[in-house]
Design a protein around this motif. Structure first.
Motif, PDB file in Angstrom:
ATOM      1  N   ILE A   1      74.264  74.661  73.607  1.00  9.27           N
ATOM      2  CA  ILE A   1      73.985  74.782  72.360  1.00  9.27           C
ATOM      3  C   ILE A   1      74.605  73.467  71.668  1.00  9.27           C
ATOM      4  N   TYR A   2      73.500  72.904  70.673  1.00 12.45           N
ATOM      5  CA  TYR A   2      74.083  71.583  70.092  1.00 12.45           C
ATOM      6  C   TYR A   2      74.153  72.037  68.463  1.00 12.45           C
ATOM      7  N   LEU A   3      75.363  72.088  68.012  1.00 19.82           N
ATOM      8  CA  LEU A   3      75.377  72.315  66.466  1.00 19.82           C
ATOM      9  C   LEU A   3      75.728  71.118  65.701  1.00 19.82           C
ATOM     10  N   LEU A   4      74.711  70.822  65.029  1.00 23.76           N
ATOM     11  CA  LEU A   4      74.898  69.425  64.234  1.00 23.76           C
ATOM     12  C   LEU A   4      75.863  69.761  62.967  1.00 23.76           C
TER      13      LEU A   4
ATOM     14  N   ILE B   1      67.743  74.597  75.730  1.00 29.78           N
ATOM     15  CA  ILE B   1      68.513  73.868  74.660  1.00 29.78           C
ATOM     16  C   ILE B   1      68.629  74.690  73.548  1.00 29.78           C
ATOM     17  N   ILE B   2      69.792  74.732  72.893  1.00 32.37           N
ATOM     18  CA  ILE B   2      69.420  75.566  71.464  1.00 32.37           C
ATOM     19  C   ILE B   2      70.014  74.466  70.456  1.00 32.37           C
ATOM     20  N   LEU B   3      69.197  73.956  69.481  1.00 31.05           N
ATOM     21  CA  LEU B   3      69.572  72.922  68.537  1.00 31.05           C
ATOM     22  C   LEU B   3      69.763  73.708  67.094  1.00 31.05           C
ATOM     23  N   MET B   4      70.957  73.306  66.406  1.00 31.64           N
ATOM     24  CA  MET B   4      71.293  74.282  65.258  1.00 31.64           C
ATOM     25  C   MET B   4      71.794  73.447  64.296  1.00 31.64           C
ATOM     26  N   THR B   5      71.358  73.738  63.153  1.00 36.69           N
ATOM     27  CA  THR B   5      72.271  73.277  61.702  1.00 36.69           C
ATOM     28  C   THR B   5      72.226  74.313  60.946  1.00 36.69           C
ATOM     29  N   ILE B   6      73.591  74.583  60.454  1.00 38.54           N
ATOM     30  CA  ILE B   6      73.876  75.854  59.541  1.00 38.54           C
ATOM     31  C   ILE B   6      75.236  75.331  58.874  1.00 38.54           C
ATOM     32  N   GLY B   7      75.429  76.175  57.869  1.00 37.49           N
ATOM     33  CA  GLY B   7      76.501  76.045  56.912  1.00 37.49           C
ATOM     34  C   GLY B   7      76.243  74.896  55.819  1.00 37.49           C
TER      35      GLY B   7
END
Lengths: 262, 303, 323
Positions: free
Chosen positions: A176-179, A124-130
């Protein structure tokens, strides 16, 4: 005339003295006179990481991933892990979040060999970006024009695209979970404007993620829409403990119900 | 080799602006015990330290067995044994280890020689114990042993009886006489106690304020200097009776001092008793160093 | 001469100096190894893995997060990150588990303060204790020149330094081999990192095996200790009491440790010996306290101080009046 013990110790000390002089001489030779550059061939990395039943979570991104603002320092990533553990899952977490990371720098980071290797092993890949792209430490807020925003957006999207491509290059399986972004400023006078910008930003991100069936966009905008100040840390930008928990609940639910363990 | 073993000529030491030692000259012969007498602070120790090479003289020469210690230090030193002040040895080593330590520094000293000096000072039984367990007397003996290790021609002892008990002092005196008479050593002894010097030395140099004021044989120095101290009751009567018989030299509370005379003193006592005076005490006193000094220096006080 | 040196060794042994030092090393070692073992456990717990790459990557990320609030340490941290990244990129474990790695870290951390302190225990009263015990009077009235006496003491000091470093190495090996295992002597270590203008220069980076690196480290540690020992030796001659010498030397060492962190703008401080004691940093590749200092420079400065204090020692000792 002297005892045997003294003689032996003296001779032995003299011997060690020679050894250290040799060590010093060797250092001087190597570092001052210069040593032959021994070309090295790194041993083949053992990619065969032990396959376990563990659920491997890799967290990438900025301060939200890091957990800035959370009293316990866990951030949503930590709470997600906690919840999954409570569910009885065997979870391991690698948090690679770096404060202040922009999409551009994440795209760079993700090219590093070791990061790639770790991503390759992730389930699982968790991501916060931007967030840092858009708010640039709060400066964008003061002079929002459509023009400047679209420029930022464009750059961001191209980096995100590259990031996703890089992840998929090493790991085709992981979810991939991108928040998404929330708007910390919606109660400010310019709130309407910033909210609109964030919504637009989020939808574009969502569109991009739609191209990948195993990439999930997790909205957070709605979580912080009402009573935003209850969920923010004193810096008025990062979530506080409560805010992080809200985010984590959402992600954890997604993992356990849908894209969970295979 | 001549019979002169230690020769000092024109020795001076200046520290800063003060002249500590002023022009000392003397010579010591083989087999004699030479006393170095003076009050504390007279310059005895400084002189001795110059003799053994611990302090460099400002001017003047010191020869040991004809060797100048300024020019041929190591050769000169091989003829010398000494104890300067207390016999300081390494407390964490045994007596034997201490002796070996110093024997190493003297060429040609064998284990047999070490055993010999240990026997000489009677330390056979304790020599393997740590020095820290020794009494002062034992340390003194071990100190002498180390001084004798190299078969010296000259032995210099600074206050050798300092801190010893009476029997130790007697032993030490006898030992020093033995070394001079039987072994033919030249022994230089310093002391601030006159009777001590009187009992062991052949000749004595009296030193005060960095100067030798007299070098003479002990017998010459001490003639007609003995006193008698009387304690009488009733004091006033006793004093007048005694005063009619001889000169009263010194008068204190309850006591009065006269000269001592082998022929007359008994007579004085009888006359006192006949006059109804109780003689509580008759005390024969060797002249105090202070008195001797007062005499020799003509009233110049010592500090 | 050899006999005189043995005399000095007899006295040092008699004073149980080496035993005291061994005990100090042992106590410190057991604390260090325990701390290290605990740390390894915590990391394992946190990351759920023993893969060094994951661990190192995590460290890098942690450092990167600290960068923004690092203040004056920023540069140092940046270099550390780059260096670790280099290790990672070349797939070389900077801390291969096992005794050698522990020894490497231990000697690196001990060379500047701990080892010199141990040496001071010996050096600082080599002469002054003879004076306070009064035995110097016996020593200097032997048919041996003062030059030889002092030389024998200095040689004994050199031997003692060597012996102490050896004891240090041996004890850390025994304990760490017991705690962490004996593997990793041939493990590669990257060296030759240079820091120029706050940037990490990797043009001369090369690979050496760990045992070689350790011997070189010990050589440097020996030299540092010898320099401090020589200076203490001088103080031992100049000062009547061992305590005063010890205090002075300790003040210098601590001042050096503090100065190294804050003298970057006072450039002439680089000629002070205490700022140059961090020889290990050149080998491991951290920024020198003052821009432009190199291994060669520091070695030269230290050698000059050592030589100077030897000249002073002998000159004073041979002329001094002993009261």
């Amino acid at each position: 005339m002297h005892s045997k013990k003294v003689r032996i110790i003296t001779v032995f000390a003299a011997f060690t003295c020679l050894l250290w002089i040799f060590g010093l001489g060797w250092t001087v030779k190597d570092y001052l006179i210069g040593a032959a550059h021994s070309a090295y061939s790194p041993p083949a990395a053992d990619e065969s990481a032990a396959q376990t039943n563990e659920l491997k979570i890799i967290a990438l991104g900025d301060s939200l991933t890091r957990g800035t603002g959370d009293i316990e320092g866990k951030g949503y990533v930590g709470y997600v892990t906690d919840q999954l553990k409570k569910e009885g899952l065997d979870v391991s977490l690698i948090n690679l979040g770096i404060k202040g990371l922009t999409s551009e720098r994440l795209a760079e980071q993700i090219k590093e060999k070791e990061i790639k290797r770790q991503i390759g092993q992730g389930d699982i890949i968790l991501m916060t970006i931007g967030g840092n792209d858009l708010f640039l430490g709060g400066q964008t807020l003061t002079n929002i024009t459509d023009d400047s925003i679209s420029k930022l957006e464009e750059a961001y999207l191209s980096h995100l695209k590259a990031i996703l491509a890089d992840i998929r290059a090493v790991n085709t399986e992981a979810t991939i979970y991108l928040l998404g972004l929330y708007d910390p400023f919606n109660e400010f006078p310019e709130g309407a404007l910033t909210s609109k910008t964030v919504r637009g930003w989020n939808s574009k991100t969502m569109e991009l993620l739609a191209e990948d069936s195993k990439a999930v966009f997790v909205p957070t905008y709605d979580l912080f829409q009402l009573n935003v100040n209850d969920y923010l840390f004193t810096d008025h930008f990062h979530p506080n403990e409560v805010g992080y928990r809200l985010m984590a609940d959402r992600v954890a639910a997604l993992i356990t119900s849908g894209g969970g363990p295979r | 080799m001549s019979s002169i073993t230690l020769s000092v000529q024109g020795l001076r030491k200046v520290i800063g602006k003060r002249t500590i030692i002023k022009d000392l000259s003397f010579e010591l012969k083989r087999g004699e015990v030479f006393g170095f007498l003076g009050p504390n602070g007279a310059g005895k120790t400084t002189t001795i330290r110059m003799l053994v090479g611990l302090i460099k003289p400002t001017s003047g020469t010191i020869h040991i067995c004809g060797l100048d210690i300024a020019k041929e230090f190591t050769k000169a030193m091989s003829h010398l044994g000494c104890i300067v002040e207390n016999p300081e040895l390494y407390p964490f080593l045994s007596g034997m280890e201490n002796l070996r330590h110093f024997a190493v520094m003297l060429k040609g000293t064998t284990q047999a020689r070490i055993d010999e000096v240990v026997r000489l000072v009677g330390m056979q039984e304790r020599v393997n114990d740590k020095v820290s367990t020794y009494s002062l007397g034992m340390r003194q003996r071990l100190g002498i042993a180390q001084a004798l290790l190299g078969k010296p021609d000259v032995l210099i002892l600074d206050e050798p009886t300092n801190g010893l008990d009476p029997s130790g002092i007697r032993e030490m005196r006898a030992f020093i006489r033995f070394l001079a008479e039987e072994e033919g050593l030249t022994v230089l002894v310093s002391s601030h106690l006159l009777h001590e010097i009187q009992l062991m030395c052949d000749r004595v140099a009296i030193i005060t304020k960095g100067e030798i004021i007299r070098v003479d044989s002990v017998t010459n120095l001490l003639s007609s200097e003995e006193r008698l101290q009387w304690r009488l009751r009733p004091f006033a009567l006793g004093k007048s009776v005694l005063g009619s018989l001889t000169e009263l030299l010194n008068e204190q509370e309850e006591t009065v001092t006269t000269i001592y005379s082998e022929q007359l003193s008994g007579d004085w006592n009888r006359k006192l008793v006949e006059a109804g005076v109780s003689v509580l005490e008759m005390n024969r006193k060797l002249p105090a160093l202070e008195d001797l000094f007062l005499e020799l220096t003509g009233g110049e006080s010592i500090d | 001469m050899i006999n005189l040196v043995q005399n000095e060794m007899t006295k040092l042994l008699g004073k149980r100096r080496f035993i005291i030092i061994s005990v100090i090393i042992l106590v410190l070692l057991s604390m260090f190894t325990y701390a290290q073992a605990r740390q390894a456990e915590t990391i394992k717990e946190r990351l759920g893995t023993v893969d060094w790459r994951t661990e190192l990557q995590q460290k890098i990320v942690d450092w990167q997060n600290r960068l923004s609030s690092a203040g004056q340490w920023r540069e140092q941290l940046q270099i550390q990150i780059e260096q670790s990244q280099y290790y990672l990129d070349h797939d070389i474990n900077p801390s291969e588990p096992g005794a050698p790695t522990f020894i490497r870290g231990f000697v690196e951390n001990s060379a500047e303060l701990f080892l010199p302190l141990l040496i001071m225990i010996i050096a600082v009263d080599l002469v002054s204790s003879e004076r306070s015990m009064g035995t110097i009077k016996l020593l200097l009235t032997r048919p041996v020149s003062r030059f030889h006496i002092l030389l024998s003491k200095y040689i004994a000091l050199i031997l003692s330094v060597s012996l102490v470093i050896f004891i240090f190495g041996l004890l850390s090996y025994i304990i760490s081999a017991f705690m962490f295992g004996n593997q990793g002597w041939a493990a590669p270590v990257l060296t030759g990192f240079k820091v120029e203008g706050g940037e990490l220069n990797i043009s001369e980076v090369r690979l050496v095996s760990q045992w070689q690196y350790i011997i070189q480290q010990f050589g440097l540690a020996w030299f540092i200790s010898l320099v401090v020992g020589t200076l203490s030796f001088m103080l031992s001659i100049l000062m009547r009491s061992s305590a005063a010498g010890m205090g002075t030397m300790l003040a210098c060492l601590i001042a050096g440790a503090i100065l190294s962190n804050m003298v970057s703008s006072w450039t002439s401080a680089k000629y002070l010996f205490m700022v140059n004691l961090g020889l290990m940093n050149y080998v491991s590749g951290t920024a020198p306290p003052i821009e432009g200092m190199t291994l060669g420079f520091s070695l030269a400065v230290l050698a000059a101080w050592m030589l100077g204090s030897l000249v002073v020692s002998f000159a004073v000792f041979m002329r001094k009046d002993i009261y």
